[in-house]
Design an enzyme around this catalytic site. Structure first.
Site, PDB file in Angstrom:
ATOM      1  CB  ALA B   9      36.369 -15.872  79.773  1.00  0.00           C
ATOM      2  CG  HIS B  10      38.869 -11.672  80.731  1.00  0.00           C
ATOM      3  ND1 HIS B  10      40.051 -11.367  80.110  1.00  0.00           N
ATOM      4  CD2 HIS B  10      39.035 -12.912  81.255  1.00  0.00           C
ATOM      5  CE1 HIS B  10      40.890 -12.376  80.232  1.00  0.00           C
ATOM      6  NE2 HIS B  10      40.287 -13.326  80.929  1.00  0.00           N
ATOM      7  CG  MET B  13      26.010 -11.185  80.858  1.00  0.00           C
ATOM      8  SD  MET B  13      24.864 -11.890  82.073  1.00  0.00           S
ATOM      9  CE  MET B  13      24.115 -13.208  81.089  1.00  0.00           C
ATOM     10  CG  ASP B  34      37.713 -11.408  77.040  1.00  0.00           C
ATOM     11  OD1 ASP B  34      37.725 -10.480  76.209  1.00  0.00           O
ATOM     12  OD2 ASP B  34      36.833 -11.537  77.902  1.00  0.00           O
ATOM     13  CB  SER B  76      22.190  -8.770  71.546  1.00  0.00           C
ATOM     14  OG  SER B  76      23.083  -7.718  71.783  1.00  0.00           O
ATOM     15  CG  HIS B 129      12.856  -1.958  84.227  1.00  0.00           C
ATOM     16  ND1 HIS B 129      11.680  -2.293  83.595  1.00  0.00           N
ATOM     17  CD2 HIS B 129      13.707  -3.013  84.026  1.00  0.00           C
ATOM     18  CE1 HIS B 129      11.817  -3.495  83.033  1.00  0.00           C
ATOM     19  NE2 HIS B 129      13.028  -3.952  83.279  1.00  0.00           N
ATOM     20  CE  LYS B 133      14.152  -0.879  80.392  1.00  0.00           C
ATOM     21  NZ  LYS B 133      15.368  -1.573  79.960  1.00  0.00           N
ATOM     22  CB  THR B 140      11.499  -8.098  78.877  1.00  0.00           C
ATOM     23  OG1 THR B 140      12.895  -8.421  78.819  1.00  0.00           O
ATOM     24  CG2 THR B 140      10.735  -9.314  79.346  1.00  0.00           C
TER      25      THR B 140
END
Lengths: 244, 244, 244, 244
Positions: B9-10, B13, B34, B76, B129, B133, B140
């Site tokens: 939560a911290h 995202m 967290d 991920s 982008h 990067k 994607t």
């Protein structure tokens, strides 16, 4: 009324040029000459437009200059030596314009891209063409990138920011004088080019879509109208566009 | 009212997900957990959203499944073995959704591109982008090209027409499963992708511009709302979009 | 090999359809019929394609159905009454497909736009056409906007956010069922449409560029190939595209 | 090293300008003044940048000019009378630049659009903004259209071709001096503008995407660097871009 003669009048560009001149109210087509025809008919023309062949253009150009005609050369293959020779033969007040690209849109795109490139951190070019094209990137994209690179060098700008460390493969295209040029080949396309520029917080895009050969005719007509006002030898349509 | 707990939560995202859940009228945030916090608080949640770390996700996922919670996994690093294990542990009616990309726009782009690719001769991808990067082409874009290639193979289509014989250099990008992917890196950009498709006489373009992380939150909320309606293990947001 | 007959074979669409069928390896053109010709030749065809005239289509359609042919109707002017009548006359296994737009790109654009519209706050349409077009907005843009509006209504979505308080003049275009449709008319364009969708943090764009009539032929061929597999009456190419 | 003072240093633009000046190697921030502060500190600055308020700008501008400073005015509300007065007060070699828009991209777009508009039959403008904007069309789009219309009038061009006879409704936007301006309002957008130009056979597009206020800072820095080289009163950043 400006009188115009066309050399190479039966070719693709030449025949379209004849039609365009005939359709213009301020121009009169007075001679249509192709291989085997007598060039003497061209003496009646204020301006001769050459759309012949790289192997024929030197002889035609010398003849037209010696005949005192203003000349617009749309045939490729005019090298530096021939340009120097022509410059020496010109009579006072006589104008010769050699045009690598009659597309006013393409000329504007290259010019605007070079001007804008001084003000943005990043510049890349995407050119998109029909899939029958053999070369990548296109000649226009390569010239555009060279002009961008020259403008950036003159302004003291280095390469755009790029943290890419992993790019093992490579796609169609090239990096021209430091400017990435991406080449798309696709059914349904004709000839298109996009110049993308960016700085933190904003991007700027110049795009040209050329759909058929008719798009070159406004440039041909403009050249016919203005060549007499620009004595001497000029390369490129830019100088006639009064953009400054 | 669906009650939601957030794991991680911290984080970037996770904290944005907490705010999004709190802002939704039909969802209630009942636990923000967290590292170092007790996971027991999550038992009060109908749905647990995991935005932790690839090294922590397996343990969290097992705990949540055994606790009988519906789970949405945004971290991920969930491999095939873990997926198989989770599938075996699920109780009847329990739903787990593993989401590689919460961007509904990106999911739609990939799906539409794969569907459309069957009907056009040519397909190429341009991804654009920010210049920080490191990889080219983007993940994607690579997945998009793979999905396009699979759809074309299934439809019996070969490579698009391409007469290129002279392309000595290569630009940023790659050819992924036969689909050219061009990669632009530019100051002023965030994350953008264009899929170009063409057949003689027409072109078709699908473009997605993602400007900041907030664009993932509608996908997170949709996942929270629907995971209970989809018992079993699901990978990818597609199945929840009711697109058929 | 599927045998095909074309009604209205001398018209613009009909003659192009004849050429397209002749160019397809799996189709054989067995009858080309126009005004004054005997329709009996069409009995040799598995599939009859009608590109005639709104005043002739009803009679042709009845004749083809009674002759037991599968039929693809590309002529406009097929109203609800005629559709009902045809439905009643069909024999088991016989297929009739009425197609308002053979452009697969246009069909995909409308479908994708309607699907995507449920996931974005804002949707607007920009259609761009040659300057000889009399109506604004275009029929395709109007239908697209209606489909978008219907999809949004079904999903319980209201109008997109818009704080405009000062817009005294209005430009070419319309608001169709609450969806703004902008109409650009420009020399150099043919037929183009862009659907723009946006939510805080991201935008999504679907664009179709149609350059000439040949782009309808893949849709005509697909209809010929599949009409026999879809017994009954179908309106719109969508159902044949296997998009679900 | 050029020394710079900022008036209105606590405002949104002023504080960003302070940060930008501090980040530039060739500029030194020597005074940050806001309401209630003593303006005397500005005497140490070669250049004073004013980002205050329309009600304060006249008094500030007089003070700066009388103090012999070069001035860059980014505040709106400088009318013709004030400009005339300032022109009369200037000392030899003193430069004042009044800038309606510091966005170099916007300035380039307007300039290029006006230059290109002489060579194409059709020109239309599409501006796209966030949905919280109250006015349509935007001020920048209106100015762009006015500049395009003036350039076309000077070149003797009439309105673009348009056969529209049926356009009963109207969409967001306006026709400004004969140039159609379409206004899109959409969640996910910030400030964008596209100028579309076309002639039979080709189209030309200039697009500017502005994502946040930081995009104005290169223009502010450029103004600070160059104002001393341009004695007298100048309106608009164009003259400093050396585009000719």
């Amino acid at each position: 009324m400006i009188t115009v003669g066309v050399l190479g009048a039966h070719g693709r560009m030449g025949s379209e040029a004849c039609a365009a001149v005939e359709g213009a109210e301020d121009l009169e087509l007075v001679a249509s000459v192709d291989i085997g025809d007598d060039r003497e008919a061209l003496r009646a023309a204020d301006v001769v437009v050459d759309f012949t062949h790289p192997s024929a253009v030197a002889d035609n150009l010398r003849w037209c200059v010696d005949a005192g005609r203003h000349v617009v050369v749309g045939t490729s293959g005019v090298g530096h030596e021939l340009l120097d020779e022509v410059r020496g033969r010109l009579q006072p007040g006589q104008g010769v314009l050699v045009v690598p690209n009659f597309g006013i849109g393409a000329v504007l795109m290259m010019r605007f891209a070079a001007q804008a490139a001084r003000f943005f951190d990043s510049v890349e070019v995407v050119e998109l063409h029909h899939p029958r094209k053999a070369d990548a990137p296109s000649g226009t994209a390569t010239r555009t990138a060279q002009m961008i690179a020259a403008a950036r060098a003159e302004a003291g700008l280095g390469p755009g920011p790029d943290a890419t460390t992993h790019d093992p493969d490579g796609a169609r295209g090239a990096t021209v004088d430091g400017i990435p040029v991406h080449a798309v080949r696709m059914a349904g396309l004709v000839a298109h080019q996009e110049v993308l520029l960016g700085t933190e917080g904003e991007t700027f895009t110049i795009r040209h879509d050329s759909l058929h050969r008719s798009s070159f005719m406004p440039g041909v007509l403009l050249a016919c109208r203005k060549v007499a006002e620009h004595p001497g030898l000029t390369v490129g349509l830019d100088a006639f566009l009064d953009l400054d």
